[in-house]
Write a protein that holds these residues in place. Structure first.
Motif, PDB file in Angstrom:
ATOM      1  N   GLU A 264     147.683  19.043 108.117  1.00 56.46           N
ATOM      2  CA  GLU A 264     147.217  19.724 109.441  1.00 56.46           C
ATOM      3  C   GLU A 264     145.980  20.758 109.104  1.00 56.46           C
ATOM      4  OE1 GLU A 264     151.111  22.225 108.101  1.00 56.46           O
ATOM      5  OE2 GLU A 264     150.162  20.169 108.112  1.00 56.46           O
ATOM      6  N   VAL A 265     145.236  21.114 109.772  1.00 58.29           N
ATOM      7  CA  VAL A 265     144.162  22.099 109.917  1.00 58.29           C
ATOM      8  C   VAL A 265     144.308  23.389 110.247  1.00 58.29           C
ATOM      9  CG1 VAL A 265     141.631  22.466 110.457  1.00 58.29           C
ATOM     10  CG2 VAL A 265     142.386  20.015 110.073  1.00 58.29           C
ATOM     11  N   LEU A 269     139.839  32.734 111.628  1.00 60.39           N
ATOM     12  CA  LEU A 269     139.576  33.832 112.883  1.00 60.39           C
ATOM     13  C   LEU A 269     138.101  33.910 112.870  1.00 60.39           C
ATOM     14  CD1 LEU A 269     142.424  36.365 112.691  1.00 60.39           C
ATOM     15  CD2 LEU A 269     142.657  34.456 113.763  1.00 60.39           C
ATOM     16  N   GLU A 270     137.669  33.900 114.146  1.00 61.72           N
ATOM     17  CA  GLU A 270     136.139  34.352 114.691  1.00 61.72           C
ATOM     18  C   GLU A 270     135.905  35.315 113.917  1.00 61.72           C
ATOM     19  OE1 GLU A 270     133.229  34.426 118.396  1.00 61.72           O
ATOM     20  OE2 GLU A 270     135.486  34.279 118.790  1.00 61.72           O
ATOM     21  N   PRO A 367     138.769  23.609 109.008  1.00 66.79           N
ATOM     22  CA  PRO A 367     137.976  22.692 109.619  1.00 66.79           C
ATOM     23  C   PRO A 367     136.697  22.222 109.043  1.00 66.79           C
ATOM     24  CG  PRO A 367     138.366  24.903 111.194  1.00 66.79           C
ATOM     25  CD  PRO A 367     138.953  24.952 109.565  1.00 66.79           C
ATOM     26  N   GLY A 368     136.553  20.867 109.361  1.00 68.95           N
ATOM     27  CA  GLY A 368     135.442  20.115 108.684  1.00 68.95           C
ATOM     28  C   GLY A 368     136.110  19.677 107.267  1.00 68.95           C
TER      29      GLY A 368
END
Length: 409
Positions: A264-265, A269-270, A367-368
């Motif tokens: 799982e990815v 946080l932004e 991500p990615g």
């Protein structure tokens, strides 16, 4: 085998030898090995700090107050029940091993410190080995009965009692005149030591092969107390805010790779958000909230960690975000779902005593498909966390005693 008895009150050096130890959780008896026990107090299989500390307090009381094995067994029952500790082996065997080994080894370590006195050394420069008189003697121990060797001979670095579980052999300081008067032959050097390889920890997760003198149980092939001075001199921290890698104890590193990546990815946080947003995200992962009471989080091996906004207070009314705000979600997951947990004693700039640190390590898929390597370093003097730059950097922190590896529950 009778319980350890010495026929006299405990003495200052013996009490100090026990007081100087730092409690450290372990999975098996071989996690802390040999002279490492001069610095660390452990009970095999007690992998939560609260249990180890309770046992250390009990053993310290037994020594300082001259209490008996029966007294310790009452404490043992209460500690095991209070923590729900499912110890292995019979009650009689476990309590005797813990009680006898700690009393005998602290006694020997205290006597060794007394024997360092220069004036005593001048008057009595030889050591006399006496067998303990067991009804079922170990042949190699019995063969050394009456051996007189200079105290500074390397032979004593190996053969100073206790030389095995239940061993009641003793070492005495003597002069040449006293030894000859009592009928002993004085040798100016110890005999050649024969070694053999033994595999230890075969029932645990990390068996290993050690080189042990013939006739001595693995873990007893050292002079009690000789490891006490190692690792307690303050040194510069290897990283700002992190423990000292160079002085980690035990120094052993992992011999196998990290567990495989999860499928799982994990989202980071932004960036660029107010610090309160990051704090709330971290606390929320544990059911805590900013401004509320700290909650007790139980990690995967049962250690209780307090989680509250005090983790992020800088003491000046502001916030301190270990690892940077955007990494806090991954650090929270590292605590909750680590790949590995390690413990080690480390030095601190402001203390001459080692401090226990727990390290939570994780390798996450970002991500990615980007690699995310994270570390949380947790100690009683504080905590920190960060994202590692590369695999070698994370690998450097895999040292000490490994308490947990994902997939080996």
């Amino acid at each position: 085998m009778p319980a350890a008895e010495y026929g006299s009150l405990p003495f200052r050096e013996q009490i100090e030898a026990m007081r100087e130890k730092v409690a450290i959780p372990t999975n098996t008896w071989s996690d802390i090995y040999g002279a490492e026990n001069d610095q660390a107090f452990m009970v095999a299989g007690a992998n939560r700090m609260a249990i180890v500390e309770d046992f250390q307090r009990s053993v310290q009381t037994m020594i300082e107050e001259g209490k008996t094995l029966a007294d310790f067994r009452r404490d043992f029952d209460q500690i095991a029940a209070r923590h729900g500790w499912p110890y292995k082996g019979s009650r009689g065997w476990r309590t005797r091993v813990i009680y006898d080994t700690n009393l005998r080894q602290s006694y020997a370590a205290g006597r060794e410190r007394q024997m360092e006195d220069p004036e005593l050394r001048r008057l009595r420069p030889y050591g006399l080995y006496r067998h303990g008189g067991s009804e079922t003697p170990r042949p190699d121990h019995l063969a050394n009965d009456g051996r007189v060797v200079p105290l500074d001979d390397p032979w004593w670095d190996v053969w100073t009692p206790q030389n095995g579980y239940g061993c009641s052999c003793k070492k005495y300081m003597v002069s040449r005149e006293q030894a000859e008067r009592e009928g002993y032959t004085v040798s100016e050097r110890g005999p050649e030591i024969q070694y053999q390889e033994r595999t230890i920890g075969q029932q645990g997760p990390n068996p290993r092969t050690v080189r042990v003198p013939k006739g001595i149980d693995p873990g007893f092939e050292h002079r009690p107390g000789t490891g006490r001075a190692r690792g307690i001199t303050p040194a510069p921290m290897a990283r700002s805010g992190m423990g000292s890698l160079e002085n980690s104890f035990p120094p052993r590193q992992a011999s196998e790779p990290m567990p495989p990546y999860r499928s799982e990815v994990t989202e980071l946080l932004e960036q660029g958000q107010p610090p309160e947003r990051y704090v709330d995200e971290f606390l929320g992962a544990f059911g805590a909230r900013r401004g509320g009471e700290a909650v007790r989080f139980m990690d995967v091996v049962g250690e209780s960690l307090p989680i509250g906004d005090a983790l992020f207070r800088d003491g000046r009314g502001g916030w301190s975000l270990p690892g940077g705000g955007s990494n806090l979600g991954a650090l929270a997951r590292t605590l909750r779902e680590p790949d590995e947990i390690w413990v080690a004693l480390e030095l601190a700039r402001d203390s001459e005593r080692p401090r226990l640190h727990r390290r939570y390590l994780s390798r996450l898929v970002l991500p990615g498909g980007e690699e995310g390597l994270f570390l949380v370093d947790w100690g009683r003097n504080g905590w920190t966390g960060q994202r590692m730059a590369n695999a070698a950097e994370l690998e450097a922190w895999r040292r000490g005693v490994r308490l947990y590896r994902r997939g080996e529950e």
